[in-house]
Design a protein around this motif. Structure first.
Motif, PDB file in Angstrom:
ATOM      1  N   LEU A  34      -3.767   5.117   1.748  1.00 33.97           N
ATOM      2  CA  LEU A  34      -4.292   5.479   3.072  1.00 33.97           C
ATOM      3  C   LEU A  34      -3.692   6.830   3.474  1.00 33.97           C
ATOM      4  O   LEU A  34      -2.563   7.146   3.090  1.00 33.97           O
ATOM      5  CB  LEU A  34      -3.882   4.460   4.140  1.00 33.97           C
ATOM      6  CG  LEU A  34      -4.372   3.025   4.043  1.00 33.97           C
ATOM      7  CD1 LEU A  34      -3.502   2.192   3.103  1.00 33.97           C
ATOM      8  CD2 LEU A  34      -4.359   2.374   5.431  1.00 33.97           C
ATOM      9  N   SER A  38       0.924   4.302   2.332  1.00 29.67           N
ATOM     10  CA  SER A  38       0.456   5.032   3.519  1.00 29.67           C
ATOM     11  C   SER A  38       1.099   6.403   3.403  1.00 29.67           C
ATOM     12  O   SER A  38       2.326   6.542   3.524  1.00 29.67           O
ATOM     13  CB  SER A  38       0.911   4.321   4.796  1.00 29.67           C
ATOM     14  OG  SER A  38       0.188   3.117   4.958  1.00 29.67           O
ATOM     15  N   TYR A  82       2.159  -5.574   3.145  1.00 31.77           N
ATOM     16  CA  TYR A  82       0.819  -5.435   3.723  1.00 31.77           C
ATOM     17  C   TYR A  82      -0.255  -5.608   2.643  1.00 31.77           C
ATOM     18  O   TYR A  82      -0.222  -4.936   1.611  1.00 31.77           O
ATOM     19  CB  TYR A  82       0.692  -4.039   4.347  1.00 31.77           C
ATOM     20  CG  TYR A  82      -0.624  -3.754   5.028  1.00 31.77           C
ATOM     21  CD1 TYR A  82      -0.773  -3.933   6.397  1.00 31.77           C
ATOM     22  CD2 TYR A  82      -1.719  -3.282   4.297  1.00 31.77           C
ATOM     23  CE1 TYR A  82      -1.971  -3.668   7.028  1.00 31.77           C
ATOM     24  CE2 TYR A  82      -2.934  -3.009   4.922  1.00 31.77           C
ATOM     25  CZ  TYR A  82      -3.051  -3.209   6.286  1.00 31.77           C
ATOM     26  OH  TYR A  82      -4.242  -2.934   6.909  1.00 31.77           O
ATOM     27  N   HIS A 119       7.116   2.180  14.213  1.00 27.68           N
ATOM     28  CA  HIS A 119       6.332   1.647  13.110  1.00 27.68           C
ATOM     29  C   HIS A 119       7.189   1.585  11.835  1.00 27.68           C
ATOM     30  O   HIS A 119       8.051   2.428  11.636  1.00 27.68           O
ATOM     31  CB  HIS A 119       5.093   2.510  12.868  1.00 27.68           C
ATOM     32  CG  HIS A 119       4.105   1.793  12.032  1.00 27.68           C
ATOM     33  ND1 HIS A 119       3.129   0.995  12.575  1.00 27.68           N
ATOM     34  CD2 HIS A 119       4.028   1.644  10.691  1.00 27.68           C
ATOM     35  CE1 HIS A 119       2.467   0.433  11.589  1.00 27.68           C
ATOM     36  NE2 HIS A 119       2.987   0.800  10.448  1.00 27.68           N
ATOM     37  N   GLY A 120       6.920   0.591  10.995  1.00 25.12           N
ATOM     38  CA  GLY A 120       7.544   0.530   9.664  1.00 25.12           C
ATOM     39  C   GLY A 120       8.907  -0.146   9.626  1.00 25.12           C
ATOM     40  O   GLY A 120       9.507  -0.270   8.559  1.00 25.12           O
ATOM     41  N   CYS A 167       6.263   3.710   5.936  1.00 26.52           N
ATOM     42  CA  CYS A 167       6.190   2.239   5.890  1.00 26.52           C
ATOM     43  C   CYS A 167       5.841   1.845   4.460  1.00 26.52           C
ATOM     44  O   CYS A 167       5.737   2.707   3.593  1.00 26.52           O
ATOM     45  CB  CYS A 167       5.149   1.698   6.880  1.00 26.52           C
ATOM     46  SG  CYS A 167       3.449   2.114   6.494  1.00 26.52           S
ATOM     47  N   SER A 168       5.667   0.587   4.230  1.00 28.11           N
ATOM     48  CA  SER A 168       5.258   0.028   2.921  1.00 28.11           C
ATOM     49  C   SER A 168       5.952   0.744   1.740  1.00 28.11           C
ATOM     50  O   SER A 168       7.165   0.848   1.724  1.00 28.11           O
ATOM     51  CB  SER A 168       3.737  -0.021   2.794  1.00 28.11           C
ATOM     52  OG  SER A 168       3.112   1.128   3.273  1.00 28.11           O
ATOM     53  N   ASP A 170       9.222  -3.108   7.290  1.00 30.12           N
ATOM     54  CA  ASP A 170       9.326  -2.773   5.863  1.00 30.12           C
ATOM     55  C   ASP A 170      10.723  -2.285   5.513  1.00 30.12           C
ATOM     56  O   ASP A 170      11.219  -2.531   4.407  1.00 30.12           O
ATOM     57  CB  ASP A 170       8.272  -1.722   5.489  1.00 30.12           C
ATOM     58  CG  ASP A 170       6.863  -2.227   5.739  1.00 30.12           C
ATOM     59  OD1 ASP A 170       6.628  -3.443   5.611  1.00 30.12           O
ATOM     60  OD2 ASP A 170       5.993  -1.411   6.093  1.00 30.12           O
ATOM     61  N   TYR A 205      -3.231  -7.804  13.848  1.00 26.10           N
ATOM     62  CA  TYR A 205      -3.689  -6.407  13.758  1.00 26.10           C
ATOM     63  C   TYR A 205      -5.219  -6.392  13.753  1.00 26.10           C
ATOM     64  O   TYR A 205      -5.868  -7.222  13.109  1.00 26.10           O
ATOM     65  CB  TYR A 205      -3.157  -5.723  12.490  1.00 26.10           C
ATOM     66  CG  TYR A 205      -1.650  -5.530  12.471  1.00 26.10           C
ATOM     67  CD1 TYR A 205      -0.921  -5.285  13.633  1.00 26.10           C
ATOM     68  CD2 TYR A 205      -0.946  -5.574  11.277  1.00 26.10           C
ATOM     69  CE1 TYR A 205       0.457  -5.099  13.604  1.00 26.10           C
ATOM     70  CE2 TYR A 205       0.438  -5.388  11.234  1.00 26.10           C
ATOM     71  CZ  TYR A 205       1.127  -5.155  12.409  1.00 26.10           C
ATOM     72  OH  TYR A 205       2.487  -4.975  12.368  1.00 26.10           O
ATOM     73  N   ASP A 224       0.844  -1.206   0.000  1.00 28.64           N
ATOM     74  CA  ASP A 224       0.000   0.000   0.000  1.00 28.64           C
ATOM     75  C   ASP A 224       0.873   1.248   0.000  1.00 28.64           C
ATOM     76  O   ASP A 224       2.080   1.180   0.255  1.00 28.64           O
ATOM     77  CB  ASP A 224      -0.897   0.013   1.244  1.00 28.64           C
ATOM     78  CG  ASP A 224      -0.069   0.164   2.497  1.00 28.64           C
ATOM     79  OD1 ASP A 224       0.467  -0.860   2.974  1.00 28.64           O
ATOM     80  OD2 ASP A 224       0.120   1.313   2.967  1.00 28.64           O
ATOM     81  N   HIS A 231      -0.762   4.942   7.923  1.00 30.31           N
ATOM     82  CA  HIS A 231      -0.897   3.505   8.171  1.00 30.31           C
ATOM     83  C   HIS A 231      -1.921   3.298   9.300  1.00 30.31           C
ATOM     84  O   HIS A 231      -2.424   4.271   9.889  1.00 30.31           O
ATOM     85  CB  HIS A 231       0.461   2.874   8.482  1.00 30.31           C
ATOM     86  CG  HIS A 231       1.154   3.454   9.674  1.00 30.31           C
ATOM     87  ND1 HIS A 231       0.719   3.257  10.956  1.00 30.31           N
ATOM     88  CD2 HIS A 231       2.241   4.265   9.764  1.00 30.31           C
ATOM     89  CE1 HIS A 231       1.508   3.882  11.789  1.00 30.31           C
ATOM     90  NE2 HIS A 231       2.449   4.511  11.104  1.00 30.31           N
ATOM     91  N   THR A 232      -2.207   2.045   9.600  1.00 30.33           N
ATOM     92  CA  THR A 232      -3.297   1.741  10.536  1.00 30.33           C
ATOM     93  C   THR A 232      -2.791   1.537  11.972  1.00 30.33           C
ATOM     94  O   THR A 232      -3.575   1.217  12.862  1.00 30.33           O
ATOM     95  CB  THR A 232      -4.039   0.457  10.090  1.00 30.33           C
ATOM     96  OG1 THR A 232      -3.127  -0.658  10.198  1.00 30.33           O
ATOM     97  CG2 THR A 232      -4.524   0.557   8.657  1.00 30.33           C
ATOM     98  N   GLY A 233      -1.499   1.736  12.182  1.00 29.87           N
ATOM     99  CA  GLY A 233      -0.912   1.427  13.494  1.00 29.87           C
ATOM    100  C   GLY A 233      -0.851   2.601  14.454  1.00 29.87           C
ATOM    101  O   GLY A 233       0.233   3.139  14.681  1.00 29.87           O
ATOM    102  N   VAL A 286       2.735  -9.469   6.446  1.00 32.33           N
ATOM    103  CA  VAL A 286       2.444  -8.404   7.423  1.00 32.33           C
ATOM    104  C   VAL A 286       1.020  -8.560   7.954  1.00 32.33           C
ATOM    105  O   VAL A 286       0.056  -8.490   7.185  1.00 32.33           O
ATOM    106  CB  VAL A 286       2.567  -7.014   6.746  1.00 32.33           C
ATOM    107  CG1 VAL A 286       2.223  -5.910   7.740  1.00 32.33           C
ATOM    108  CG2 VAL A 286       3.945  -6.811   6.150  1.00 32.33           C
TER     109      VAL A 286
HETATM  110  O1  PXL Z   1       4.324  -1.568   8.113  1.00 36.78           O
HETATM  111  C1  PXL Z   1       3.298  -2.450   7.867  1.00 36.78           C
HETATM  112  C2  PXL Z   1       2.035  -1.752   7.435  1.00 36.78           C
HETATM  113  C3  PXL Z   1       1.916  -1.327   6.137  1.00 36.78           C
HETATM  114  N1  PXL Z   1       0.808  -0.700   5.689  1.00 36.78           N
HETATM  115  C4  PXL Z   1      -0.215  -0.452   6.517  1.00 36.78           C
HETATM  116  C5  PXL Z   1      -0.150  -0.830   7.852  1.00 36.78           C
HETATM  117  C6  PXL Z   1       0.982  -1.530   8.315  1.00 36.78           C
HETATM  118  C7  PXL Z   1       1.041  -1.998   9.697  1.00 36.78           C
HETATM  119  O2  PXL Z   1       0.212  -1.722  10.502  1.00 36.78           O
HETATM  120  O3  PXL Z   1      -1.156  -0.519   8.665  1.00 36.78           O
HETATM  121  C8  PXL Z   1      -1.421   0.245   6.003  1.00 36.78           C
END
Ligand code: PXL
Length: 307
Positions: A62, A33, A102, A238-239, A38-39, A242, A139, A31, A65-67, A131
């Motif tokens: 997004l 984010s 992810y 976070h991340g 991340c990603s 990745d 998650y 994705d 991210h969702t964390g 992931v």
């Molecule tokens: O880093 C992993 C990740 C990637 N993308 C999204 C995430 C997460 C981990 O929570 O929420 C959207």
């Protein structure tokens, strides 16, 4: 009528151009984010900085991210994915590696399995980061049976990169918190390859004591098992998975062995965490990988020459 790839080759020949890329090429399926590194916002710069062309297949966009962020937006791109892959099939693109991270649904997992079979050549390395979980927990957005879907994707991989929570979920086991014994880690790596069908596994979040953290690598065909570790930085960001996965992919594509690539990925990731720890960065924002990019090619060069 000419096949599209034949037409492409003829067009290139007429123009005196080559269809063969001068760089290695990785396809990163993750994705975007937009905020919270991340990603794809990590994979694209890291793999590119290693001198590898990076083709991206975004699975969703997004706002964050969702964390740990409230109220993030989520634009699902599932419907676009197969059309993109079909267009590339027509262009006869060659990928040295396909790297997935992810994924938001069972449908996306099945699509990635299908597009791997369409876009993979005999020499394409397939690297799957399943992931979905950390610290003993799936998650929150994922259904309880999501690990079964990820296990299907792991079965078509050359290398899988789970953390210890994801490894337990993929194998249908209870998660055990660290510290671990080397015997436990060896057994877990063996089960990841023999039970899931991946050719090799790199297990992250491996700790034998309170002061160190690292990863283990295992190749089923040769039985080669190796450990890589660094001093633990006492915070979680976070991340980092990745960042780790992207360096691992880059080093493997550049020709490093699995154990040397794992060592490079541990070193690079821990240095990023250390910088963000010293800067007291918000844990959700991701780590400072940017300051390490200038040294990445040298780190990978070193990995290529080590055993
Ligand atoms: O880093 C992993 C990740 C990637 N993308 C999204 C995430 C997460 C981990 O929570 O929420 C959207």
């Amino acid at each position: 009528m000419l096949l599209p790839e034949k037409a492409e080759a003829d067009r290139c020949a007429e123009e005196g151009k080559s269809v063969v890329a001068d760089l290695k090429r990785v396809l990163a399926v993750h994705d975007i984010s937009c905020f919270g590194k991340c990603s794809l916002t990590v994979a694209l710069p890291i793999i590119s900085a290693a001198g590898i062309e990076t083709t991206v297949l975004p699975t969703a966009v997004l706002s964050t991210h969702t964390g740990g962020f409230e109220g993030f937006t989520y634009r699902d791109l599932t419907e676009d994915m197969m059309g993109i892959a079909q267009h590339w099939q027509g262009l006869d693109l060659h990928f040295d590696a396909i790297y997935s991270g992810y994924l938001g649904s069972f449908e996306q997992i099945d699509l990635v399995i299908e597009l791997i079979s369409r876009l993979k050549s005999d020499d394409t390395l397939v690297i799957v980061d399943p992931v979905m979980a950390d610290h003993g927990e799936l998650y929150g957005l994922f259904p309880a049976d999501f690990p079964q879907g990820m296990a299907r994707l792991c079965a078509v991989a050359d290398v899988i990169i789970p953390n210890t929570t994801e490894a337990a979920l993929l194998l249908g086991r209870e998660w055990a918190a660290p510290p671990y014994t080397e015997q436990q880690v060896r057994e877990l790596c063996g089960a990841l390859t023999s039970e899931l069908g991946a050719a090799a596994a790199v297990l992250t979040g491996v700790a034998f004591d309170e002061a160190h953290l690292g990863a283990a690598s295992f190749e089923a065909a040769s039985g080669k098992f190796a450990l890589a570790g660094e001093a633990l930085v006492p915070d979680m960001y976070h991340g980092t998975g990745d960042v780790f996965g992207s360096v691992l992919v880059a080093a493997l594509v550049c020709g490093a062995s699995l154990s040397a690539a794992t060592e490079a990925a541990v070193r690079f990731t821990v240095a990023c965490i250390q910088r963000s720890y010293e800067a007291r960065t918000d844990n959700r924002y991701g780590v400072n990988f940017e300051s390490g990019l200038a040294g990445l090619a040298d780190l990978i060069e070193e990995a290529k020459t080590s055993a």
